[in-house]
Design a protein around this motif. Structure first.
Motif, mmCIF file in Angstrom:
data_model
loop_
_atom_site.group_PDB
_atom_site.id
_atom_site.type_symbol
_atom_site.label_atom_id
_atom_site.label_comp_id
_atom_site.label_asym_id
_atom_site.label_seq_id
_atom_site.Cartn_x
_atom_site.Cartn_y
_atom_site.Cartn_z
ATOM 1 N N SER A 1 0.804 -1.226 0.000
ATOM 2 C CA SER A 1 0.000 0.000 0.000
ATOM 3 C C SER A 1 0.836 1.276 0.000
ATOM 4 N N VAL A 2 2.164 1.137 0.163
ATOM 5 C CA VAL A 2 3.042 2.298 0.258
ATOM 6 C C VAL A 2 4.124 2.209 -0.807
ATOM 7 N N ARG A 3 4.317 3.311 -1.514
ATOM 8 C CA ARG A 3 5.373 3.366 -2.528
ATOM 9 C C ARG A 3 6.304 4.533 -2.215
ATOM 10 N N PHE A 4 7.573 4.245 -1.954
ATOM 11 C CA PHE A 4 8.581 5.265 -1.733
ATOM 12 C C PHE A 4 9.284 5.528 -3.058
ATOM 13 N N VAL A 5 9.255 6.777 -3.513
ATOM 14 C CA VAL A 5 9.818 7.081 -4.832
ATOM 15 C C VAL A 5 11.133 7.839 -4.742
ATOM 16 N N GLY A 6 11.601 8.166 -3.528
ATOM 17 C CA GLY A 6 12.871 8.859 -3.401
ATOM 18 C C GLY A 6 12.776 10.327 -3.771
ATOM 19 N N LEU A 7 13.944 10.959 -3.825
ATOM 20 C CA LEU A 7 14.005 12.370 -4.193
ATOM 21 C C LEU A 7 13.546 12.531 -5.629
ATOM 22 N N ALA A 8 12.713 13.538 -5.886
ATOM 23 C CA ALA A 8 12.134 13.699 -7.215
ATOM 24 C C ALA A 8 12.108 15.173 -7.605
ATOM 25 N N PRO A 9 12.201 15.477 -8.897
ATOM 26 C CA PRO A 9 12.118 16.869 -9.349
ATOM 27 C C PRO A 9 10.705 17.403 -9.194
ATOM 28 N N PRO A 10 10.542 18.737 -9.232
ATOM 29 C CA PRO A 10 9.212 19.323 -9.025
ATOM 30 C C PRO A 10 8.139 18.775 -9.964
ATOM 31 N N ALA A 11 8.476 18.504 -11.212
ATOM 32 C CA ALA A 11 7.467 17.997 -12.146
ATOM 33 C C ALA A 11 6.918 16.654 -11.690
ATOM 34 N N THR A 12 7.776 15.795 -11.143
ATOM 35 C CA THR A 12 7.324 14.501 -10.644
ATOM 36 C C THR A 12 6.484 14.667 -9.386
ATOM 37 N N VAL A 13 6.917 15.573 -8.506
ATOM 38 C CA VAL A 13 6.136 15.850 -7.291
ATOM 39 C C VAL A 13 4.738 16.319 -7.659
ATOM 40 N N ALA A 14 4.656 17.241 -8.624
ATOM 41 C CA ALA A 14 3.350 17.758 -9.045
ATOM 42 C C ALA A 14 2.479 16.646 -9.611
ATOM 43 N N GLU A 15 3.061 15.733 -10.369
ATOM 44 C CA GLU A 15 2.291 14.631 -10.944
ATOM 45 C C GLU A 15 1.770 13.695 -9.859
ATOM 46 N N VAL A 16 2.607 13.423 -8.855
ATOM 47 C CA VAL A 16 2.156 12.592 -7.734
ATOM 48 C C VAL A 16 0.982 13.255 -7.032
ATOM 49 N N MET A 17 1.097 14.554 -6.792
ATOM 50 C CA MET A 17 0.049 15.259 -6.060
ATOM 51 C C MET A 17 -1.255 15.303 -6.846
ATOM 52 N N ARG A 18 -1.182 15.611 -8.113
ATOM 53 C CA ARG A 18 -2.423 15.747 -8.883
ATOM 54 C C ARG A 18 -3.104 14.402 -9.110
ATOM 55 N N SER A 19 -2.386 13.302 -8.858
ATOM 56 C CA SER A 19 -2.970 11.965 -8.989
ATOM 57 C C SER A 19 -3.359 11.378 -7.638
ATOM 58 N N SER A 20 -3.389 12.231 -6.603
ATOM 59 C CA SER A 20 -3.737 11.780 -5.252
ATOM 60 C C SER A 20 -5.047 12.417 -4.809
ATOM 61 N N ASP A 21 -5.517 12.042 -3.616
ATOM 62 C CA ASP A 21 -6.762 12.577 -3.072
ATOM 63 C C ASP A 21 -6.525 13.514 -1.893
ATOM 64 N N ILE A 22 -5.544 13.205 -1.056
ATOM 65 C CA ILE A 22 -5.293 13.971 0.168
ATOM 66 C C ILE A 22 -3.784 14.073 0.373
ATOM 67 N N TYR A 23 -3.348 15.212 0.854
ATOM 68 C CA TYR A 23 -1.946 15.376 1.240
ATOM 69 C C TYR A 23 -1.851 15.292 2.760
ATOM 70 N N VAL A 24 -0.835 14.584 3.262
ATOM 71 C CA VAL A 24 -0.662 14.413 4.699
ATOM 72 C C VAL A 24 0.770 14.769 5.076
ATOM 73 N N GLN A 25 0.921 15.622 6.079
ATOM 74 C CA GLN A 25 2.252 15.935 6.606
ATOM 75 C C GLN A 25 2.218 15.843 8.129
ATOM 76 N N PRO A 26 2.686 14.724 8.672
ATOM 77 C CA PRO A 26 2.563 14.462 10.111
ATOM 78 C C PRO A 26 3.824 14.804 10.904
#
Length: 379
Positions: free
Chosen positions: A248-273
């Motif tokens: 259920s968890v995928r670690f993708v490592g350090l990523a450029p902003p374009a990849t970060v944006a793609e991950v976010m726009r393909s998600s439902d909720i952002y969590v920062q604990p």
């Protein structure tokens, strides 16, 4: 200090403002400020100890390459003579050191009488609290500056304990690529998609998030996570496997902003604990620009980074509270839709072109441009 008229070249026409930034050329936030200086039209120089960072068009880059094989603190100190020679050679109107650690020390020793220091987070929240020597070093460093900048009100309050200078709020802005359309809703049988961006040290709270996910799954709700950022020693990945969350968890490592944006726009909720210290949380705002509501812990500047209407703030290190917040979104699509709209509206206030001029105002205060004489009879 040079006189203002020294900024006029021999033909009497004012030259462009000359900025020397001192910082990690590989850091995305440094890169954003450097690109901003170029876009505004400043003559932009970057002094850095990072040799593997990509070049930025329009930037004169100076590397402290002679000492890069040494441990970090020695690299910074032994690079100071080259920095001082650079300052004497290019005569910058402003030297701007990013981060109150090694680069801040370099800036303080640069010999510039127009030094700006930007404090980012742990340099004022964590290091000085752990060591009296670090606290004394920070005070000394800031005494060499003419302006101190921070990226949250929380940091401004913390920095006030170390300097009597006025503290300027200069938020990290969100790049345009994050202001895109959401990629669409998950299917009726698909898990609720979470995203987080951090270096997964104990302060990241990744253990809290994984524990919350375990509780959500035990409640019969399918959930997945894409985690962007370094995982030192594979600790977070190992913890996910221990909790039987490997699928259920995928670690993708350090990523450029374009990849970060793609991950976010393909998600439902952002969590920062975050567990203990956080200066602001630019990734939280980037996620909201991608139409994601955010669930964050009640730590430091994170509270400033979420929409007060739809953002969910929960106690730190409390997996039950995080799980409950996730479940509320999973069970109420209308709540999720409304929160998305509020999140996007909130993020509009952090567009790069909206927040970056605050730094220009600091530069204006320190080194105002000089008008060229109009003619022999001008006053």
């Amino acid at each position: 200090m040079r006189r203002a008229t020294d900024r006029l070249p021999r033909d009497g026409m004012p030259r462009r403002r000359r900025i020397l930034l001192v910082g990690d050329a590989a850091n995305p936030n440094v890169q954003r400020w450097v690109r901003h200086c170029v876009s505004v039209g400043y003559e932009t120089y970057l002094f850095t100890c990072a040799t593997d960072a990509p070049d930025i068009p329009g930037v004169h880059r100076v590397e402290a390459s002679a000492w890069l094989w040494l441990p970090g603190p020695l690299t910074y100190l032994l690079s100071v003579p080259r920095l001082r020679r650079t300052v004497r050679t290019i005569a910058p109107d402003i030297v701007h050191a990013h981060y109150g650690g090694g680069y801040g020390v370099m800036g303080a020793l640069s010999g510039s009488s127009a030094l700006v220091i930007s404090l980012w987070g742990s340099d004022v929240l964590v290091s000085p609290a752990r060591s009296r020597i670090r606290a004394a070093l920070l005070r000394w460093m800031l005494r060499q500056a003419v302006a101190v900048c921070v990226n949250s009100r929380h940091l401004a309050q913390a920095a006030a304990a170390y300097t009597a200078l006025p503290i300027h709020l200069t938020y990290f802005g969100v790049e345009p690529l994050f202001y895109t359309h959401h990629a669409g809703e998950r299917g009726p049988r698909e898990p609720l998609r979470l995203a987080t961006v951090k270096t997964f040290t104990p302060n990241s709270g990744i253990d809290t998030l994984l524990s919350a996910m375990r509780r959500v799954k035990d409640a019969g709700i399918a959930v997945s996570l894409v985690a962007v950022g370094p995982d030192p020693g594979g600790r977070a990945g190992g913890l996910a496997r221990e909790m039987d969350l490997g699928d259920s968890v995928r670690f993708v490592g350090l990523a450029p902003p374009a990849t970060v944006a793609e991950v976010m726009r393909s998600s439902d909720i952002y969590v920062q604990p975050t567990s203990f210290a956080e200066g602001f949380g630019i990734a939280v705002v980037e996620a909201q620009a991608c139409w994601l509501p955010a669930i964050v812990s009640n730590i430091g500047g994170l509270v400033e980074a979420v929409d007060p209407t739809s953002g969910t703030v929960v106690p730190p290190r409390d997996p039950d509270a995080f799980a409950a917040a996730i479940i509320r979104f999973a069970n109420d699509q209308q709540r999720l839709d409304d929160a998305r709209r509020h999140a996007r509206t909130f993020a509009e206030g952090f567009r790069w072109e909206t927040v970056a001029p605050a730094m220009d105002a600091v530069y204006d205060m320190i080194a105002r441009p000089v008008e060229a004489p109009e003619g022999p009879g001008s006053a």
